[in-house]
Design an enzyme around this catalytic site. Structure first.
Site, PDB file in Angstrom:
ATOM      1  N   LYS A 133      -8.523  80.403  51.756  1.00 47.41           N
ATOM      2  CA  LYS A 133      -7.215  80.301  51.079  1.00 47.41           C
ATOM      3  C   LYS A 133      -7.321  80.716  49.611  1.00 47.41           C
ATOM      4  O   LYS A 133      -6.364  81.254  49.050  1.00 47.41           O
ATOM      5  CB  LYS A 133      -6.663  78.883  51.182  1.00 47.41           C
ATOM      6  CG  LYS A 133      -6.402  78.467  52.612  1.00 47.41           C
ATOM      7  CD  LYS A 133      -5.015  77.943  52.877  1.00 47.41           C
ATOM      8  CE  LYS A 133      -4.771  77.968  54.369  1.00 47.41           C
ATOM      9  NZ  LYS A 133      -3.557  77.451  54.839  1.00 47.41           N
ATOM     10  N   LYS A 216      -6.799  83.974  64.282  1.00 42.33           N
ATOM     11  CA  LYS A 216      -5.970  82.902  64.857  1.00 42.33           C
ATOM     12  C   LYS A 216      -4.493  83.117  64.489  1.00 42.33           C
ATOM     13  O   LYS A 216      -4.189  83.702  63.441  1.00 42.33           O
ATOM     14  CB  LYS A 216      -6.462  81.524  64.425  1.00 42.33           C
ATOM     15  CG  LYS A 216      -6.128  81.142  63.015  1.00 42.33           C
ATOM     16  CD  LYS A 216      -6.158  79.630  62.812  1.00 42.33           C
ATOM     17  CE  LYS A 216      -5.484  79.310  61.482  1.00 42.33           C
ATOM     18  NZ  LYS A 216      -4.671  78.149  61.430  1.00 42.33           N
ATOM     19  N   LYS A 219       0.645  80.444  60.339  1.00 46.01           N
ATOM     20  CA  LYS A 219       1.940  80.430  59.653  1.00 46.01           C
ATOM     21  C   LYS A 219       1.965  81.433  58.515  1.00 46.01           C
ATOM     22  O   LYS A 219       3.004  81.948  58.156  1.00 46.01           O
ATOM     23  CB  LYS A 219       2.123  79.064  58.974  1.00 46.01           C
ATOM     24  CG  LYS A 219       2.605  77.956  59.828  1.00 46.01           C
ATOM     25  CD  LYS A 219       2.774  76.742  58.920  1.00 46.01           C
ATOM     26  CE  LYS A 219       2.553  75.463  59.666  1.00 46.01           C
ATOM     27  NZ  LYS A 219       2.186  74.344  58.806  1.00 46.01           N
TER      28      LYS A 219
END
Ligand code: ATP
Ligand code: LTN
Length: 349
Positions: A133, A216, A219
């Site tokens: 992130k 994966k 969102k």
């Protein structure tokens, strides 16, 4: 007292301590950061609903985690209610579950500061989710993103949870939680925390992106065609499944070396609750077109009732707020007792 889905209050059944085995506690949460997708549903929420009657469940909307990355205040507030509505629409039953908003139980933030003081920095630097992130912006990223796993550990430990049902991407965070609980317990020579275990299923724990089945479903993927959102309508689902990456072999078989079709078949397996053999038999001699049409039909049939219930719940926000307030009130005493125990052993106050 327990509250049912219609929000009436009814008394808890009278059980004697001898006849009622105490249920183990389950805790999990999701960040209110945008649209929920099929990975969140099959990897997390659906599993919560399937075993809810067996456990004493607490499900949280982790809004304090959501502010570790930039988010618009109005959007955060609305997404928080939307996520609560999705939890209920997907089938969480208030006879078995308590739902609450993380920031409504201030013990989480307070415990997090104390536990950060018992967390080696090296443990946080090793977290793969932080690294992915933070990306290149390591100097400008909010400190909260680094400390994220400590807050998550506090969520679980404050409520003395035994099990944490999550998708595969959370495995390292649960391992971190266990290490932190053990380190704290052994440092003070007291069982302050239950050491929790993850509950990660074999099938569904990692639903992959529709356009790149080596990543994966997420969102935050910039490509909206990479995921099925739980609120997608039938037309959008049809288009996304039609476009989903497969391969040129045209064989509807479970082969992990062909990740695109393997991912779609795993989704079909979860939705229909059939075995891989039954599914291969169903599509023997048929092509990807037939399979994709059947998958689309299953997806629409699964999501349409969830969407209808979701809209009903969002149309009565005061009732939803009431459920969330009752949830926070119900879970606060355990969180407060654990926090007091932490403060006592540390010598605070
Ligand atoms: P992002 O990718 O932007 O971090 P996310 O889609 O992973 O977000 P989270 O709020 O982090 O969403 O995850 C909520 C729950 O859904 C967690 O239990 C997580 O493990 C699970 N989950 C998320 N993505 C998947 C997936 N692709 N397959 C299975 N489970 C998933
Ligand atoms: N990091 C989790 C969300 C989360 C969580 C928790 C999950 C925050 N606190 C406690 C389980 C238990 C994620 O899915 N991204």
């Amino acid at each position: 007292m327990a509250v049912n889905m219609n929000n009436d209050v009814k008394p808890e059944p009278a059980l004697s301590a001898a006849s009622a085995p105490v249920k183990k506690r389950v805790f999990s949460g999701i960040q209110p950061t945008g649209n929920l997708h099929l990975g969140n549903y099959l990897g997390a929420i659906r599993n919560w609903t399937q075993t809810q009657a067996q456990y004493d469940n607490i499900f949280c909307i982790v809004d304090l985690h959501a502010i570790t990355l930039p988010i618009d205040p109005k959007e955060l507030h609305r997404s928080t209610r939307q996520l609560a509505a999705i939890y209920l629409a997907a089938g969480l039953d208030l006879r078995y579950c308590k739902l609450f908003i993380q920031s409504h139980v201030r013990e989480h933030a307070e415990a997090s500061w104390i536990m950060e003081c018992f967390t080696p920095l090296g443990w946080l630097n090793r977290m793969t989710q932080f690294k992915s992130k933070a990306g290149e912006n390591i100097e400008s990223v909010p400190t909260g993103l680094l400390c994220y796993p400590v807050l998550m550990a506090c969520d679980i430990l404050l409520h003395q949870a035994h099990y944490v049902p999550v998708g595969d991407d959370q495995r390292q965070h649960i391992e971190f939680t266990r290490d932190l609980a053990q380190r704290f317990n052994s440092h003070f020579g007291q069982q302050v925390f239950i050491v929790p275990q993850d509950q990660i299923r074999e099938v569904g724990a990692r639903i992959m992106s529709l356009d790149d089945p080596t990543k994966k479903m997420s969102k935050s993927d910039p490509n909206p065609n990479s995921r099925i959102n739980l609120l997608d309508d039938a037309k959008t689902i049809t288009q996304k499944i039609e476009r989903a990456t497969t391969d040129s072999e045209r064989l509807v078989t479970f082969d992990s070396n062909r990740p695109g079709i393997y991912n779609l078949l795993s989704i079909y397996q979860l939705l229909t609750e059939q075995s891989p053999q039954q599914i291969e038999d169903e599509f023997a001699g048929k092509g990807y077109g037939d399979f994709k049409a059947a998958l689309t039909e299953q997806l629409v049939a699964t999501l349409a009732p969830i969407q209808a219930r979701y809209h009903e719940l969002m149309n009565d926000l005061p009732a939803l707020e009431n459920i969330l307030k009752q949830g926070a009130d119900a879970v606060r005493p355990t969180a407060a007792a654990t926090l007091q125990r932490i403060k006592d052993v540390v010598g605070l106050g």
